[in-house]
Scaffold this active site. Structure first.
Site, PDB file in Angstrom:
ATOM      1  N   SER A  46       0.830  -1.209   0.000  1.00  0.00           N
ATOM      2  CA  SER A  46       0.000   0.000   0.000  1.00  0.00           C
ATOM      3  C   SER A  46       0.857   1.249   0.000  1.00  0.00           C
ATOM      4  CB  SER A  46      -0.968   0.002   1.190  1.00  0.00           C
ATOM      5  OG  SER A  46      -0.260  -0.106   2.409  1.00  0.00           O
ATOM      6  N   GLU A  47       2.009   1.226   0.716  1.00  0.00           N
ATOM      7  CA  GLU A  47       2.959   2.342   0.670  1.00  0.00           C
ATOM      8  C   GLU A  47       4.391   1.842   0.781  1.00  0.00           C
ATOM      9  OE1 GLU A  47      -0.686   4.692   2.083  1.00  0.00           O
ATOM     10  OE2 GLU A  47       0.315   2.968   2.963  1.00  0.00           O
ATOM     11  N   THR A  48       5.289   2.611   0.199  1.00  0.00           N
ATOM     12  CA  THR A  48       6.733   2.428   0.322  1.00  0.00           C
ATOM     13  C   THR A  48       7.330   3.786   0.658  1.00  0.00           C
ATOM     14  OG1 THR A  48       6.786   0.618  -1.296  1.00  0.00           O
ATOM     15  CG2 THR A  48       8.850   1.782  -0.890  1.00  0.00           C
ATOM     16  N   HIS A  80       0.712   4.860   8.743  1.00  0.00           N
ATOM     17  CA  HIS A  80       1.559   3.689   9.021  1.00  0.00           C
ATOM     18  C   HIS A  80       2.950   3.824   8.395  1.00  0.00           C
ATOM     19  CE1 HIS A  80       1.051   1.473   5.146  1.00  0.00           C
ATOM     20  NE2 HIS A  80       1.952   0.644   5.615  1.00  0.00           N
TER      21      HIS A  80
END
Length: 294
Positions: A46-48, A80
């Site tokens: 979902s994110e990096t 997060h």
């Protein structure tokens, strides 16, 4: 050949294979924005995040520069990734720690993350809440696949931002969450016209302790834990008097997709403002490795 270390962590969890996974790429100053976006697509999480190291004196004064990417775009702030990146820095680069705090310099500004003595639990302080317009409950119910009766009338759905704007939808209880089915095709444009990105839907569990459950469906999938939206949610609940100022609640997300995540939230009501928005949780190391880039 450019070689970059990376870490994969589970955020808002105490055990591996739970929480929200995050990839953290270190020493990424040599990368262009396009290359960062391509790497984020490669990890397909979902994110990096990408950590751009600077001299220690600058990092202590301004924070460690970090950029956040989804598989499709760069974000100014996300919860997060902030907590997870700060946890990696605390463990792998202790020189970034000032007392018990790692401060990140995000596109949205400085965000401090404070850690307990063991260093496993961290708590970020998000930007002060900004409140937008209330949303039509009939349309909210239709677009989320719920009924009008499921919605809490004491805390009407509203656009809230603590760095990223979400449409916060409060339910009478957590039971309707099992029926959540966001019509993404219609909801995306409808929300953008009102200044929000996605719906964040939550409701109380009825347990004696202040316990809540939440879900967020987006990009055709579902997020295991959404720290930025959780900050918006606690700000909304405190502003409406549903949760007392400085009271901490336990919110669980990701249950429906087998990635249980535990978030601990609080905010302070100060006259007409909501400040000191705090979102905390644990982070666990899952993997580490090295990228080889031509």
């Amino acid at each position: 050949m450019l070689e970059l270390d990376y870490f994969v962590v589970g955020v808002f969890a105490k055990t591996v294979l739970a929480g929200n996974p995050l990839a953290v790429v270190m020493n990424s100053a040599a990368l262009t924005s396009d290359r960062m976006q391509a790497i984020a697509r490669e990890f397909n999480l979902s994110e990096t995040t990408f950590v751009e190291r600077r001299p220690t004196a600058i990092e202590h004064a301004e924070g460690v520069r970090v950029r956040i990417f989804t598989t499709q775009e760069e974000l100014n702030f996300a919860g997060h990734p902030t907590l997870g990146t700060a946890s990696v820095l605390r463990l792998e680069a202790p020189g970034t720690l000032r007392r018990d705090t790692v401060t990140l310099a995000l596109n949205a500004g400085q965000v401090p993350v404070r850690f307990d003595a063991a260093g496993l639990y961290g708590e970020m302080t998000q930007p002060d809440a900004e409140f937008g317009a209330e949303l039509d409950p009939v349309e909210v119910a239709r677009l989320t696949g719920l009924s009008f009766e499921d919605l809490d009338s004491y805390a009407p759905s509203r656009v809230v931002s603590t760095g990223t704007a979400f449409a916060i939808v409060v339910l009478r209880s957590s039971e309707p969450l099992s029926r959540l089915n966001v019509n993404q095709r219609e909801a995306t444009e409808w929300l953008r016209q009102r200044g929000a990105r996605w719906f964040y839907v939550l409701g109380p569990t009825g347990d004696p302790a202040p316990a809540w459950r939440a879900r967020m469906q987006f990009y055709g999938g579902e997020d295991p834990a959404t720290g930025s939206a959780a900050g918006c949610a606690i700000a909304h609940l405190v502003e409406r008097g549903v949760v007392a100022s400085d009271e901490q609640i336990h919110l669980r997300q990701g249950v429906e997709i087998g990635r249980p995540s535990d978030l601990f939230l609080s905010a302070r009501s100060d006259s007409s403002r909501v400040t000191d928005v705090r979102v905390g949780g644990s982070t666990v190391l899952v993997a580490k490795g090295r990228l080889f880039l031509p």
